[in-house]
Design an enzyme around this catalytic site. Structure first.
Site, PDB file in Angstrom:
ATOM      1  N   LYS A  49       0.831  -1.211   0.000  1.00  0.00           N
ATOM      2  CA  LYS A  49       0.000   0.000   0.000  1.00  0.00           C
ATOM      3  C   LYS A  49       0.861   1.256   0.000  1.00  0.00           C
ATOM      4  CE  LYS A  49      -0.501  -0.511   5.015  1.00  0.00           C
ATOM      5  NZ  LYS A  49      -1.356  -1.081   6.076  1.00  0.00           N
ATOM      6  N   ARG A 146     -11.239  -1.007  14.671  1.00  0.00           N
ATOM      7  CA  ARG A 146     -10.993  -0.196  13.486  1.00  0.00           C
ATOM      8  C   ARG A 146     -11.833  -0.742  12.343  1.00  0.00           C
ATOM      9  NH1 ARG A 146      -5.108   0.944  10.716  1.00  0.00           N
ATOM     10  NH2 ARG A 146      -5.347  -1.212  10.070  1.00  0.00           N
ATOM     11  N   TYR A 268      14.830  30.738  10.114  1.00  0.00           N
ATOM     12  CA  TYR A 268      13.601  31.469  10.443  1.00  0.00           C
ATOM     13  C   TYR A 268      13.434  31.544  11.949  1.00  0.00           C
ATOM     14  CZ  TYR A 268      11.786  31.235   5.641  1.00  0.00           C
ATOM     15  OH  TYR A 268      11.590  31.385   4.296  1.00  0.00           O
ATOM     16  N   MET A 327      10.989  24.758   3.593  1.00  0.00           N
ATOM     17  CA  MET A 327      10.402  23.984   2.494  1.00  0.00           C
ATOM     18  C   MET A 327      11.462  23.225   1.693  1.00  0.00           C
ATOM     19  SD  MET A 327       7.867  25.183  -0.584  1.00  0.00           S
ATOM     20  CE  MET A 327       6.644  25.903   0.494  1.00  0.00           C
TER      21      MET A 327
HETATM   22  C1  LIG Z   1      -0.527  -1.947   6.838  1.00  0.00           C
HETATM   23  C2  LIG Z   1      -1.064  -3.241   7.304  1.00  0.00           C
HETATM   24  C3  LIG Z   1      -0.198  -4.328   7.526  1.00  0.00           C
HETATM   25  C4  LIG Z   1       1.304  -4.196   7.497  1.00  0.00           C
HETATM   26  O1  LIG Z   1       1.695  -3.674   8.758  1.00  0.00           O
HETATM   27  P1  LIG Z   1       3.216  -3.414   9.142  1.00  0.00           P
HETATM   28  O2  LIG Z   1       3.129  -2.912  10.533  1.00  0.00           O
HETATM   29  O3  LIG Z   1       3.723  -2.393   8.198  1.00  0.00           O
HETATM   30  O4  LIG Z   1       3.935  -4.706   9.031  1.00  0.00           O
HETATM   31  C5  LIG Z   1      -0.758  -5.556   7.833  1.00  0.00           C
HETATM   32  N1  LIG Z   1      -2.112  -5.698   7.940  1.00  0.00           N
HETATM   33  C6  LIG Z   1      -2.955  -4.665   7.770  1.00  0.00           C
HETATM   34  C7  LIG Z   1      -4.425  -4.894   7.935  1.00  0.00           C
HETATM   35  C8  LIG Z   1      -2.480  -3.403   7.459  1.00  0.00           C
HETATM   36  O5  LIG Z   1      -3.316  -2.375   7.311  1.00  0.00           O
END
Ligand SMILES: *Cc1c(COP(=O)(O)O)cnc(C)c1O
Length: 386
Positions: A49, A146, A268, A327
């Site tokens: 992802k 969740r 800054y 930036m």
């Molecule tokens: C992102 C995610 C993972 C991977 O988690 P990591 O902590 O990056 O290993 C696994 N299962 C679900 C449901 C996730 O959303």
């Protein structure tokens, strides 16, 4: 540091880039194999992802497919459709599941929806009546609150005598809330709750562990593990040395080296104050590159809580960030390096094999996941092939 500017994938502008990323696909493959081994009898999936945790979904997918991964998790159907050509016979699971109106993405790209709620279950069953059989995953919430059906809803579904025969999940999954803290009591409670569900769905594969969950031991592995961050070289578990290889090296160039006098200020808000005559490297990286403002050496609220900001690495030494990250520009104190050593044009490592991405993240009150997924698109990227 000599990088693979001779590698066939090297971008022609890599050698002179203001700001560059080296992505070690060999380390990525090694990390995945290690998580696969640590998963014991379970097979390891790969989580891709957010553009492969920021490193690029195409190179990440091709590398992990070549390493042997065949199960891939992404956040949404658009990411799944993008991923499909890189993992021809891989199984792609969509964490957000199906929406009314995007069903075609699942059927056209052979994506497996994860069913997170009763509403998504109804939508999926309705879609099946038009399209015919299609695999799905049942997500059960065992304590994170969740996503997922409740344990009671899942058990009712398992025992429902009128459950449609066409509802046959290929996987039952849940997600751990506290796996990064190995002593947290919720880990065991979630494990027990998940077991009650997997027993009710006998014969269906099951999956509970993310990267940190893999480290909780064999009881947590079930049939499929879902390591993400560890594969990308990040820290998964609090309080243990990170056993993974760094995948991403972020570097930026020194535009200019300035001399300042004791009593002078810089940046800054005059947020860097010098108590000795100093030399300051002015470096071409800023928050627009994903080098978060919160990692600043001074002049941000977080520095009242933890005095130390991020460090860079230059000519064998750690050098502290000074003042505010802006930036496009960051300042580093190079006074402790020999005067002749530091020149305009030198590259400073922001994170990589000398400075852990998680240490930079901690300086900014965040986690390696956020640093990696914030990597900007302004950097020139070089991929070292596996
Ligand atoms: C992102 C995610 C993972 C991977 O988690 P990591 O902590 O990056 O290993 C696994 N299962 C679900 C449901 C996730 O959303």
């Amino acid at each position: 540091m000599v990088l693979s500017s001779t590698s066939p994938l090297a971008h022609p502008d890599f050698a002179a880039a203001s700001n560059r990323l080296t992505i070690d696909l060999g380390a990525l493959a090694d990390n995945w194999r290690k998580m696969d081994r640590l998963s014991g009898k379970a097979r390891a999936a790969a989580v891709l992802k957010a553009d492969g945790y920021g490193i690029g979904i195409e190179p990440a997918a091709k590398t992990l497919y070549a390493a042997g991964a065949r199960d891939f998790f992404v956040a949404n159907a658009e990411e799944g459709a993008e991923l499909r050509p890189f993992v021809p016979d891989g199984r792609i699971y969509i964490l957000a599941g199906m929406w009314p109106g995007n069903e075609h993405l699942f059927f056209d790209n052979d994506l497996v929806p994860i069913i997170n709620s009763e509403e998504q279950l109804s939508l999926f069953m309705a879609a099946l009546s038009h399209h015919g059989d299609h695999p799905c995953v049942l997500h059960v919430d065992t304590g994170m609150n969740r996503l997922g059906l409740t344990v009671e809803e899942a058990l009712a579904l398992a025992h429902d005598p009128v459950r449609p025969a066409s509802f046959s999940p290929v996987l039952v999954m849940s997600h751990l809330a506290c796996a990064d803290d190995q002593s947290h009591p919720l880990n065991r409670r979630q494990l027990d709750a998940f077991r009650s569900v997997t027993q009710a769905f006998e014969g269906v594969d099951s999956s509970l562990a993310n990267s940190a969950g893999v480290h909780l031991g064999p009881e947590f592995h079930f049939d499929l593990t879902r390591p993400g961050i560890a594969v990308y070289g990040g820290e998964a578990v609090n309080g243990i040395a990170n056993p993974m290889k760094p995948v991403v090296t972020a570097e930026a160039r020194i535009i200019q080296v300035r001399r300042v006098r004791s009593g002078d200020t810089a940046s800054y808000g005059a947020s860097a104050l010098f108590s000795r005559d100093s030399r300051v490297a002015i470096v071409a990286v800023g928050y627009a590159d994903g080098y978060h403002r919160s990692v600043s050496g001074g002049g941000v609220a977080l520095r009242q809580a933890t005095p130390s900001g991020a460090y860079g690495f230059l000519h064998g030494q750690k050098v502290p960030h000074l003042g505010r990250v802006t930036m496009d520009i960051s300042l580093f104190d190079v006074t402790d390096l020999p005067e002749t050593a530091v020149r305009a044009g030198d590259y400073i490592e922001l994170f990589g094999s000398n400075i852990a991405v998680d240490d930079v993240a901690r300086a900014g009150g965040t986690i390696g996941y956020e640093m990696l997924t914030s990597l900007g698109h302004r950097a020139v990227r070089d991929y070292i092939e596996a």
